[in-house]
Each structure stands twice: as C-alpha cells, then as structure tokens.
Scaffold this active site. Structure first.
Site, PDB file in Angstrom:
ATOM      1  N   TYR A  18      11.259  29.899  74.153  1.00  0.00           N
ATOM      2  CA  TYR A  18      11.965  30.609  75.222  1.00  0.00           C
ATOM      3  C   TYR A  18      11.349  31.953  75.587  1.00  0.00           C
ATOM      4  O   TYR A  18      11.833  32.614  76.505  1.00  0.00           O
ATOM      5  CB  TYR A  18      13.431  30.804  74.818  1.00  0.00           C
ATOM      6  CG  TYR A  18      14.148  29.495  74.638  1.00  0.00           C
ATOM      7  CD1 TYR A  18      14.529  28.722  75.729  1.00  0.00           C
ATOM      8  CD2 TYR A  18      14.415  29.005  73.360  1.00  0.00           C
ATOM      9  CE1 TYR A  18      15.168  27.500  75.563  1.00  0.00           C
ATOM     10  CE2 TYR A  18      15.058  27.790  73.183  1.00  0.00           C
ATOM     11  CZ  TYR A  18      15.432  27.043  74.288  1.00  0.00           C
ATOM     12  OH  TYR A  18      16.055  25.831  74.128  1.00  0.00           O
ATOM     13  N   HIS A  27      15.753  33.819  81.218  1.00  0.00           N
ATOM     14  CA  HIS A  27      16.952  34.046  80.413  1.00  0.00           C
ATOM     15  C   HIS A  27      16.713  35.044  79.279  1.00  0.00           C
ATOM     16  O   HIS A  27      17.664  35.493  78.646  1.00  0.00           O
ATOM     17  CB  HIS A  27      17.415  32.706  79.824  1.00  0.00           C
ATOM     18  CG  HIS A  27      18.874  32.423  79.997  1.00  0.00           C
ATOM     19  ND1 HIS A  27      19.697  33.111  80.863  1.00  0.00           N
ATOM     20  CD2 HIS A  27      19.675  31.510  79.396  1.00  0.00           C
ATOM     21  CE1 HIS A  27      20.925  32.617  80.797  1.00  0.00           C
ATOM     22  NE2 HIS A  27      20.948  31.659  79.909  1.00  0.00           N
ATOM     23  N   TYR A  68      21.462  31.763  70.024  1.00  0.00           N
ATOM     24  CA  TYR A  68      21.248  31.148  71.322  1.00  0.00           C
ATOM     25  C   TYR A  68      22.261  31.747  72.290  1.00  0.00           C
ATOM     26  O   TYR A  68      23.352  32.176  71.913  1.00  0.00           O
ATOM     27  CB  TYR A  68      21.291  29.611  71.298  1.00  0.00           C
ATOM     28  CG  TYR A  68      20.076  29.043  70.603  1.00  0.00           C
ATOM     29  CD1 TYR A  68      18.894  28.836  71.296  1.00  0.00           C
ATOM     30  CD2 TYR A  68      20.089  28.782  69.243  1.00  0.00           C
ATOM     31  CE1 TYR A  68      17.761  28.350  70.653  1.00  0.00           C
ATOM     32  CE2 TYR A  68      18.971  28.301  68.593  1.00  0.00           C
ATOM     33  CZ  TYR A  68      17.801  28.094  69.307  1.00  0.00           C
ATOM     34  OH  TYR A  68      16.678  27.630  68.666  1.00  0.00           O
ATOM     35  N   ASN A  75      24.443  31.033  74.653  1.00  0.00           N
ATOM     36  CA  ASN A  75      25.850  30.702  74.910  1.00  0.00           C
ATOM     37  C   ASN A  75      26.795  31.083  73.780  1.00  0.00           C
ATOM     38  O   ASN A  75      28.013  31.026  73.952  1.00  0.00           O
ATOM     39  CB  ASN A  75      25.990  29.218  75.244  1.00  0.00           C
ATOM     40  CG  ASN A  75      25.288  28.863  76.545  1.00  0.00           C
ATOM     41  OD1 ASN A  75      24.785  29.723  77.261  1.00  0.00           O
ATOM     42  ND2 ASN A  75      25.250  27.590  76.863  1.00  0.00           N
ATOM     43  N   ASN A 134      26.908  32.613  80.872  1.00  0.00           N
ATOM     44  CA  ASN A 134      27.558  32.082  79.662  1.00  0.00           C
ATOM     45  C   ASN A 134      27.467  33.007  78.454  1.00  0.00           C
ATOM     46  O   ASN A 134      28.380  33.048  77.633  1.00  0.00           O
ATOM     47  CB  ASN A 134      27.018  30.693  79.321  1.00  0.00           C
ATOM     48  CG  ASN A 134      27.503  29.651  80.309  1.00  0.00           C
ATOM     49  OD1 ASN A 134      28.565  29.783  80.915  1.00  0.00           O
ATOM     50  ND2 ASN A 134      26.708  28.615  80.501  1.00  0.00           N
TER      51      ASN A 134
END
Length: 194
Positions: free
Chosen positions: A14, A19, A64, A66, A113
């Site tokens: 990532y 994000h 992570y 969320n 989120n």
C-alpha cells in the site's frame, strides 16, 4: 502532549497509494523533527519527540484503514489525552483536488471508513483533522480501487507540495493557531486558466 495520527494501510503493498497520504505526512514529520516511528504500541507504530517545542507522539496505525479507531482509542486511553484538544488525524480526501488541504476542528466521516471507525470508537467527532486531497474518483471507477491506486508523476509533484503545507499546518495547530491554519490552508487552489 499531542497525538498525531496519520491514516494508512500497513505493508509495502500500500506504500505510495492515495489512501496512505496520512502515513506519508507522518514520515515527513518524523524526518524533519528527527523522530523515529518504530515502537509498537496499541496496534500502531509510534514515535515520541518534539515538534516546535511541543511533546508529540507520531502514530501510524497498523490495523488497516477501516479499523483505525481500535488503535486510536487504545492510544487515547493509554496516554490519557483529551481527544478534543490533543488529537490530530491526517488522512486522504477524494472530494478535494490533488494536494489541497482542508483543516477541520470536528465533523462527520464524509464517507471515509477510517474516520468513521475512529468516530465510532471515540464516541465523538470533536477532534482536529487535516484532510489532504487525492483527487476525485473518475466516473465508472470503483472507490476502493481508486484510493488504493498510485499517483501519476504530475500528481505526485502536487502531493509533495500538499505534504509540505500539511507539515507547516501541523506546527500552527500545535501552537493553538487553529483559525490561522484554517485561513491559510483551507483556500481553494485556483486552476490555471487554459
């Protein structure tokens, strides 16, 4: 003491995605102020140090995106901070142009989120935040795919400017200059005339 949380997803997969802009700003702050962000605590990587004479803890949750609230709640409780006065969250926003900032004292999750989970775990939306624009999702593009995509070369240059502004905004916010930071950085970036 101020807890500064940058949101993102752990693992190399990532790195550099839209994000993960919160992680990117934490890395810049760590570099500028010589803070090592490697200690594991409450499902996060943290680093303690000083920014402009203020004690801070830089945080990169490892839950992570969320589930960011699980880590943030644990740190708020452990360090006994008042989230309304001593918590700052930095994250991506698809409703802002690439590299554009929006500073807020409170507010809804706006469909994010990670923020939704933090609000749920803290049971309040009253905490400082710096939103960094990553550009609007193209039509017919899945939102999850978009926020996990990487920036183009041109976008990356705009993001670097946004990151530098975010680092400067953090210094103002730590000094209690919230309104000044909002006045300075919440302005719309004018598109160049074609």
């Amino acid at each position: 003491m101020f807890v500064i949380v940058g949101l993102g997803n752990p693992t190399l997969q990532y790195e550099g995605t839209r994000h993960n802009v919160g992680f990117d700003v934490i890395d810049l702050l760590a570099d500028k102020y010589n803070i090592t962000v490697e200690t594991r605590k409450n499902r996060a990587l943290i680093g303690k140090g000083m920014i402009e004479g203020k004690k801070v803890i830089l945080v990169k949750p490892q839950t992570y995106m969320n589930l960011s609230g699980e880590s943030v709640r644990g740190l708020v409780d452990y360090y006994k901070i008042d989230e309304r006065q001593e918590l700052l969250v930095i994250y991506d926003d698809v409703s802002l142009g690439v590299g554009q900032l929006r500073i807020r004292k409170k507010g809804s999750a706006g469909g994010h989120n990670g923020i939704k989970n933090i609000i749920s775990h803290l049971d309040t939306d009253m905490f400082l935040r710096i939103k960094i624009g990553v550009g609007e999702k193209p039509k017919k593009y899945d939102l999850a795919d978009y926020v996990l995509s990487r920036f183009s070369k041109a976008e990356r240059e705009e993001m670097e400017e946004g990151y530098e502004k975010a680092v400067k905004a953090v210094a103002l916010l730590l000094d209690g200059e919230i309104d000044a930071a909002m006045n300075e950085y919440n302005r719309k970036v004018k598109q160049e005339e074609a």
